[in-house]
Motif scaffolding. Structure first.
Motif: not given
Length: 403
Positions: A227-231, A273-276
């Motif tokens: 999520i962090i590395s690609r989004e 919220a998006q990450i959740f």
């Protein structure tokens, strides 16, 4: 336009030093008997007892304690907040007053409560200088991110209503007495979450008869890192951390369930919220791919902490007048740590400052990380924290532009 105070910064600092023993005694009393979460009966009783001895009329509110002091009634009010809860950490400091109950004030909340009690005593001494009201707030469960929200929903900002809020937090690893003043979004928001993975338990010799939730949990863990590395854009600060993975009770049995718990941190509530949402999608789809199911639950959260720029500059100036400008550091970038005082910052202008509690260069015992079982804070900063609360309150209330 401001009211002229008849006392000086030097006098307030000297007064704080005169009550050093009282502040240290309060801190050590709280440190030796830490309590965790929302229910802090002994801590609350201790704080109320000390306030009553000073002539206050404390009242309990949402698991915490609130008291006010007024000099001249002007309608102006400043909230001073300290947290009181501890952590489920077994202390290993070797201090004479160390906790022995399996909990520990490893984040310095005993320091905060003692400094605010010291300020309460100083404000009594200088009550005639108060051009308004100071509301003292001793809060539970900062660590669980429920304390601030509970006090806010219970009316801590009413009767009287403060126009601004101030909080102070010790910081291990920072030179003793150095005040860090961060403008703007100073701390990240944090969302605590749990992923419950459901499979089908079976004998370890026949894994084909079941659905392995540990295998699913492992694939979810690895996938969440993408999520962090690609989004998320590389220039956008965000962190996803899994700090707990549990499942199974025997080496030869595939369990029925596995659990992952972690945190999301960012400076943007919408991004969190998006990450959740993505964590939920990834967990559910990954579990489905391996014939299981997954459920994601938010446990608690605190929003990003927003320091009001004008108020931060004002309090930084006051800290400089009290301690000297060399002991004040102003910055416009914060860290990824979180603090539930952030909830106050969306209801009124607030400032949250850090005060250094010692480095290993000063003393080998100092400088361990916050939340570490061996962290030791320099008690010499206790009178300084009490003085800072007091000096900021006196001056903010004296400024008639704060009506």
């Amino acid at each position: 336009m401001s009211q002229t105070l008849t006392i000086t910064a030097e006098q307030v600092l000297a007064s704080a030093e005169r009550i050093r023993e009282d502040i240290v005694r309060d801190r050590r009393t709280l440190h030796a008997a830490p309590e965790v979460g929302t229910d802090l009966p002994n801590t609350v009783a201790c704080v109320k007892k000390r306030l009553l001895e000073m002539g206050y009329q404390p009242r309990e509110l949402a698991g915490g304690v609130v008291a006010e002091i007024t000099g001249t009634e002007t309608g102006r009010c400043l909230l001073l907040r300290a947290d009181m809860d501890a952590l489920r950490v077994t202390e290993q400091t070797g201090l004479d007053f160390a906790s022995a109950n399996g909990c520990m004030h490893a984040c310095g909340h005993d320091m905060h409560a003692a400094m605010l009690l010291g300020a309460a005593k100083l404000l009594r001494e200088y009550q005639g200088e108060l051009n308004g009201t100071v509301k003292l707030v001793f809060q539970p469960d900062e660590e669980g991110f429920t304390g601030a929200k509970a006090m806010l929903s219970s009316g801590v900002l009413k009767d009287p209503a403060p126009q601004a809020g101030f909080a102070l937090h010790v910081n291990s690893g920072t030179p003793s007495g150095l005040v860090l003043c961060g403008r703007g979004t100073f701390m990240a928001g944090c969302t605590l979450f749990r992923i419950t993975v459901n499979g089908v338990g079976c004998h370890g010799a026949m894994p084909e008869k079941g659905v392995d939730p540990l295998n699913i949990a492992s694939h979810i863990y690895l996938s969440l890192q993408e999520i962090i590395s690609r989004e998320i854009g590389a220039k956008t600060p965000a962190v996803v951390t899994i700090g707990r993975m549990t499942g199974g009770e025997a080496p030869n049995i595939i369990p029925q369930t596995a659990v992952l718990e972690g945190t999301i941190r960012s400076f943007d509530r919408d991004l969190s919220a998006q990450i959740f949402t993505r964590i939920g999608e990834i967990a559910q789809c990954t579990a489905q791919a391996f014939r299981g199911t997954a459920e994601v639950t938010e446990l608690a959260s605190a929003p990003p902490l927003r320091n009001d720029a004008a108020l931060t500059n004002r309090m930084a100036d006051l800290a400089g007048a009290l301690f000297g400008e060399k002991l004040v550091y102003r910055l416009d970038e914060g860290g990824m740590g979180s603090e539930d005082f952030a909830s106050y910052t969306y209801d009124l202008p607030c400032v949250y400052l850090l005060i250094g509690a010692g480095t290993k260069q000063e003393n080998p015992a100092f400088g361990e990380p916050m939340h570490n079982e061996r962290v030791v804070f320099n008690e010499d900063i206790l009178p300084r924290g009490a003085a800072l609360h007091t000096w900021c309150a006196l001056n903010w209330l004296a400024d008639k532009g704060n009506a």
